[in-house]
Design an enzyme around this catalytic site. Structure first.
Site, PDB file in Angstrom:
ATOM      1  N   SER B   8      37.729  40.395  52.162  1.00 48.03           N
ATOM      2  CA  SER B   8      37.598  41.373  50.903  1.00 48.03           C
ATOM      3  C   SER B   8      38.989  42.133  50.770  1.00 48.03           C
ATOM      4  O   SER B   8      39.965  41.852  51.495  1.00 48.03           O
ATOM      5  CB  SER B   8      36.609  42.694  51.249  1.00 48.03           C
ATOM      6  N   HIS B   9      38.996  42.558  49.274  1.00 46.47           N
ATOM      7  CA  HIS B   9      40.422  42.984  48.900  1.00 46.47           C
ATOM      8  C   HIS B   9      40.523  44.171  49.741  1.00 46.47           C
ATOM      9  O   HIS B   9      41.478  44.840  49.844  1.00 46.47           O
ATOM     10  CB  HIS B   9      40.265  43.400  47.516  1.00 46.47           C
ATOM     11  N   SER B  10      39.523  44.846  50.179  1.00 48.40           N
ATOM     12  CA  SER B  10      39.418  46.254  50.721  1.00 48.40           C
ATOM     13  C   SER B  10      39.193  46.184  52.416  1.00 48.40           C
ATOM     14  O   SER B  10      38.131  45.503  52.726  1.00 48.40           O
ATOM     15  CB  SER B  10      38.528  47.222  50.013  1.00 48.40           C
ATOM     16  N   GLY B  43      44.211  43.865  48.739  1.00 47.56           N
ATOM     17  CA  GLY B  43      44.850  42.782  48.499  1.00 47.56           C
ATOM     18  C   GLY B  43      44.046  41.630  49.711  1.00 47.56           C
ATOM     19  O   GLY B  43      43.132  41.939  50.326  1.00 47.56           O
ATOM     20  N   ASP B  67      34.973  38.127  48.393  1.00 48.21           N
ATOM     21  CA  ASP B  67      34.634  38.983  47.302  1.00 48.21           C
ATOM     22  C   ASP B  67      35.216  38.444  46.153  1.00 48.21           C
ATOM     23  O   ASP B  67      34.413  37.683  45.201  1.00 48.21           O
ATOM     24  CB  ASP B  67      34.877  40.501  47.397  1.00 48.21           C
TER      25      ASP B  67
END
Lengths: 220, 127
Positions: B8-10, B43, B67
């Protein structure tokens, strides 16, 4: 050697390309980020500045550049960009440079035809990974016409400098042509018709990277 | 057992999805998060993803769930680089796909079965 404008691309030339691309991308980082803020997530310039700065840091030293191959230089630069960029442009630019580097193989100097084949390989890698076609408002809209213009110029008798200049000009025109397009990839695609009327940041940065190639191959 | 990696980006989103998926995998499924970029921001970091794959890999293969955007591209790139190794990307919604994959992985199913379970999550409509 890269002393002559019409000579091939050796390892020093490939390194000079990456350095010039980093200069142009960093100089234009704010503009790229502004373009990205309109339809993307507003980090393109910052991400590419970080990626290309890492690519420059990963370049072999001057003594080693005399020994190594242009293909290896591009592969190493691509790897650094993948590691440090953070956004979608990392895998895309990383794949482009790595595929270009692989296409150059083990030659100590790539002639104009080999550079054209490397551009084509870069385009194929980007399309395979991102699944984008021309007209989707992506970097492909700059890279595809650039590869085609390069091949046409070479066929018409142009040397490396002339062919890379044709590619850079076609990339500029291709990027400009993304303004009316509706995005079909990435965050901008969620905006539907609201994505029209904006220059695509990925196509814009691709045009800078190809301009960098024309700059270094055109140097006397 | 097939391992699962959540990209995921997070960082917190990846950890949260992994937490839910582990619970649905009745504590047996191996679910490793790979969230955020190399500096701890939003990112994707291919290095973090490679580390998570190494932790999740128990020898029966690894299923990746991603994601959006760079997470998906990074997953695809990693698979291309890992020629011959048993790593697949699920074309599935992140949470639902992770829960389905962890549930199936916990039964000891092989990689194609876990991959199919994750992709079947697309068909579970909510309305």
């Amino acid at each position: 050697m890269t002393g002559q404008a019409s000579a091939g691309l050796d390892a020093r030339g490939a390194a000079a390309w990456i350095r010039r691309a980093a200069e142009l991308v960093s100089a234009e980082a704010e503009r790229l980020t502004r373009l990205d803020a309109a339809i993307g997530d507003g980090d393109h310039g910052h991400n590419l500045h970080r990626g290309f700065t890492a690519a420059v840091a990963a370049l072999p030293g001057d003594a080693e550049l005399g020994e190594t191959r242009p293909g290896k230089v591009l592969i190493a630069a691509g790897r650094a960009i993948v590691s440090k960029t953070g956004g979608a442009s990392g895998p895309l630019y990383g794949t482009a440079l790595r595929r270009a580097g692989k296409a150059l193989g083990d030659a100590s100097e790539a002639d104009a035809a080999a550079v054209g084949a490397a551009l084509k390989a870069a385009l194929e890698g980007v399309q395979e990974l991102g699944q984008a076609n021309e007209g989707d408002k992506t970097m492909v809209d700059a890279l595809a016409p650039a590869a085609a213009a390069y091949a046409a110029a070479l066929d018409g008798g142009a040397d490396l400098a002339g062919s890379t200049r044709a590619a850079a000009d076609a990339a500029d025109a291709g990027a400009a042509a993304t303004v009316p397009m509706q995005a079909r990839k990435g965050r901008a695609s969620y905006l539907g018709p609201r994505s029209t009327g904006h220059l695509d940041p990925g196509a814009s940065s691709t045009a800078l990277v190809l301009r960098a190639l024309a700059d270094v191959t055109g140097r006397e | 057992m097939v391992g699962i990696v959540i990209i995921s980006h997070s960082r917190t989103l990846a950890e949260g999805v992994a937490e839910v998926a582990r619970a649905m995998g009745v504590g047996k499924a191996v679910v490793e998060p790979a969230g955020g970029d190399s500096e701890g921001g939003l990112g994707t970091s291919i290095d973090l993803v490679e580390d998570a794959v190494a932790r999740a890999d128990g020898g029966d293969g690894v299923l990746l769930l991603a994601d959006i955007g760079s997470s998906v591209l990074t997953a695809k790139m990693l698979i291309e680089d890992a020629e011959g190794e048993r790593i697949l990307l699920a074309d599935a919604p992140l949470v639902e796909g992770a829960v389905a994959a962890a549930s199936m992985a916990a039964t000891g199913a092989d990689l194609p079965a876990v991959h199919a379970a994750a992709e079947s999550a697309r068909e579970h409509r909510k309305t």
